[in-house]
Design an enzyme around this catalytic site. Structure first.
Site, PDB file in Angstrom:
ATOM      1  N   ASN A  10       0.866  -1.176   0.000  1.00  0.00           N
ATOM      2  CA  ASN A  10       0.000   0.000   0.000  1.00  0.00           C
ATOM      3  C   ASN A  10       0.905   1.228   0.000  1.00  0.00           C
ATOM      4  OD1 ASN A  10      -1.797   2.046   0.551  1.00  0.00           O
ATOM      5  ND2 ASN A  10      -2.239   1.404   2.652  1.00  0.00           N
ATOM      6  N   TRP A  11       0.926   1.922  -1.122  1.00  0.00           N
ATOM      7  CA  TRP A  11       1.842   3.063  -1.252  1.00  0.00           C
ATOM      8  C   TRP A  11       1.261   4.358  -0.701  1.00  0.00           C
ATOM      9  CZ3 TRP A  11       4.443   2.201  -6.758  1.00  0.00           C
ATOM     10  CH2 TRP A  11       5.295   1.106  -6.672  1.00  0.00           C
ATOM     11  N   LYS A  12       0.064   4.298  -0.169  1.00  0.00           N
ATOM     12  CA  LYS A  12      -0.556   5.459   0.485  1.00  0.00           C
ATOM     13  C   LYS A  12      -0.366   6.722  -0.368  1.00  0.00           C
ATOM     14  CE  LYS A  12       0.400   3.197   4.840  1.00  0.00           C
ATOM     15  NZ  LYS A  12       0.214   3.252   6.259  1.00  0.00           N
ATOM     16  N   HIS A  96      -9.470   0.808   4.903  1.00  0.00           N
ATOM     17  CA  HIS A  96      -8.184   0.937   5.607  1.00  0.00           C
ATOM     18  C   HIS A  96      -8.381   1.823   6.841  1.00  0.00           C
ATOM     19  CE1 HIS A  96      -4.041   2.090   6.445  1.00  0.00           C
ATOM     20  NE2 HIS A  96      -3.685   1.016   5.753  1.00  0.00           N
ATOM     21  N   GLU A  98      -6.730   4.149   8.066  1.00  0.00           N
ATOM     22  CA  GLU A  98      -6.504   5.585   7.850  1.00  0.00           C
ATOM     23  C   GLU A  98      -7.737   6.235   7.225  1.00  0.00           C
ATOM     24  OE1 GLU A  98      -2.797   5.186   5.754  1.00  0.00           O
ATOM     25  OE2 GLU A  98      -1.864   4.493   7.601  1.00  0.00           O
ATOM     26  N   GLU A 168      -5.394  -5.721  10.364  1.00  0.00           N
ATOM     27  CA  GLU A 168      -4.387  -4.696  10.613  1.00  0.00           C
ATOM     28  C   GLU A 168      -4.682  -4.012  11.941  1.00  0.00           C
ATOM     29  OE1 GLU A 168      -2.411  -3.337   6.772  1.00  0.00           O
ATOM     30  OE2 GLU A 168      -4.231  -2.154   6.954  1.00  0.00           O
ATOM     31  N   GLY A 174       2.275   1.585  10.867  1.00  0.00           N
ATOM     32  CA  GLY A 174       3.202   2.717  10.764  1.00  0.00           C
ATOM     33  C   GLY A 174       3.871   3.086  12.069  1.00  0.00           C
ATOM     34  N   SER A 214       3.366  -2.803  10.314  1.00  0.00           N
ATOM     35  CA  SER A 214       4.826  -2.802  10.504  1.00  0.00           C
ATOM     36  C   SER A 214       5.494  -4.110  10.086  1.00  0.00           C
ATOM     37  CB  SER A 214       5.172  -2.432  11.951  1.00  0.00           C
ATOM     38  OG  SER A 214       4.684  -1.135  12.242  1.00  0.00           O
ATOM     39  N   GLY A 235       2.782  -1.364   4.298  1.00  0.00           N
ATOM     40  CA  GLY A 235       2.796   0.058   3.977  1.00  0.00           C
ATOM     41  C   GLY A 235       4.217   0.539   3.753  1.00  0.00           C
ATOM     42  N   GLY A 236       4.794   1.142   4.772  1.00  0.00           N
ATOM     43  CA  GLY A 236       6.111   1.785   4.670  1.00  0.00           C
ATOM     44  C   GLY A 236       7.179   0.926   4.003  1.00  0.00           C
TER      45      GLY A 236
HETATM   46  C1  PEP Z   1      -0.769  -0.318   5.934  1.00  0.00           C
HETATM   47  O1  PEP Z   1      -0.745   0.823   5.501  1.00  0.00           O
HETATM   48  O2  PEP Z   1      -1.695  -1.066   5.622  1.00  0.00           O
HETATM   49  C2  PEP Z   1       0.325  -0.754   6.811  1.00  0.00           C
HETATM   50  C3  PEP Z   1       0.246  -1.941   7.335  1.00  0.00           C
HETATM   51  O3  PEP Z   1       1.341   0.142   7.031  1.00  0.00           O
HETATM   52  P1  PEP Z   1       2.766  -0.206   7.711  1.00  0.00           P
HETATM   53  O4  PEP Z   1       3.290  -1.455   7.056  1.00  0.00           O
HETATM   54  O5  PEP Z   1       3.626   0.991   7.398  1.00  0.00           O
HETATM   55  O6  PEP Z   1       2.541  -0.408   9.161  1.00  0.00           O
END
Ligand code: PEP
Length: 251
Positions: A10-12, A96, A98, A168, A174, A214, A235-236
């Site tokens: 997920n490149w947000k 999600h 966010e 999640e 994050g 994470s 994500g990151g």
């Molecule tokens: C996400 O955005 O779905 C996520 C899990 O982010 P991260 O891996 O950065 O925690």
């Protein structure tokens, strides 16, 4: 029937179009020999068609990070499932945390979005997860119960054949904090039995349940080895192709 693991990035709200294309091209080169794992990246709406065109014919699938449930109309700033499909996506991330936190996404709007995705032939990745306070108050399972049953209200098992669930925990997204192997194992087992109770044992058996929060190269193998974990939503650590490939090659 075995479930092919899905590693989804997920490149947000990161990367301009050219930056997204460059990362996608690097990733596709690194993935050329990957087997037995499905790889998906979800760039922004603006980058999505550019990325899709640049890696067409490779093993990497494309997803969107959201959609709007109406088919078309006077909904300024929104993007429909059909538009996403036409731009080259196969998957769409829905609900999600966010979006729930910053954009007032509710289980009701999530449910409408899932319906719209299914009608358009997009594979929905439904994100669910408890906050830190909810976990501390031992509400994890009741929160997940509500997110799944309300988010998937009104569907039959056949309609949900392409559904992917992503667990999640909000406190792990994050933050660098990862849920423990025991915590993830317990929740994923719970979610599979929830799918069985709500829909069918076949759907419970075939639905992929991803873990997200994470995930990094250092913890991917341990997390992916947990029973009932069928991949990751990252994500990151998915933003850099050379880093993401280490998660994709977790085995
Ligand atoms: C996400 O955005 O779905 C996520 C899990 O982010 P991260 O891996 O950065 O925690």
């Amino acid at each position: 029937m075995s479930r092919t693991p899905l590693i989804a990035g997920n490149w947000k709200m990161y990367k301009t179009g050219p930056e997204a294309v460059e990362t996608a091209l690097t990733l596709s080169r690194l993935c050329s020999k990957i087997q037995d794992v499905e790889v998906m990246i979800a760039p922004t709406f603006l980058s999505l068609p550019l990325v899709a065109a640049s890696i067409e014919g490779t093993r990497i699938k494309i997803g969107a990070q959201n959609l709007y449930f109406e088919k078309q109309g006077a909904f300024t700033g929104e993007v429909s499932a059909a538009m996403i499909k036409a731009a080259g996506a196969e998957y769409v991330i829905i609900g999600h945390s966010e979006r729930r936190l910053y954009f007032e996404e509710t289980d009701t709007s999530v449910c409408r979005k899932i319906k719209s995705a299914i009608e358009e032939g997009l594979k929905p990745i439904l994100c669910i997860g408890e906050s830190e306070t909810q976990r501390d108050e031992e509400k994890t399972f009741s929160v997940l119960d509500k997110q799944v049953s309300d988010g998937l209200k009104g569907f039959g098992p056949d309609e949900l054949a392409q559904l992917v669930l992503a667990y999640e925990p909000v406190w792990a997204i994050g933050t660098g904090k990862t849920a423990s192997v025991d915590q993830v194992g317990q929740v994923h087992q719970y979610l599979r039995s929830l799918l069985e109770n709500l829909f069918s044992s076949n759907l419970a058996h075939t639905t992929r349940i991803l873990y997200g929060g994470s995930v990094k190269p250092e913890n991917a193998k341990d997390l992916m080895s947990i029973k009932d974990v069928d991949g990751a939503l990252v994500g990151g650590a998915s933003l850099d192709a050379n880093n993401f490939i280490k998660i994709i090659k977790y085995k």
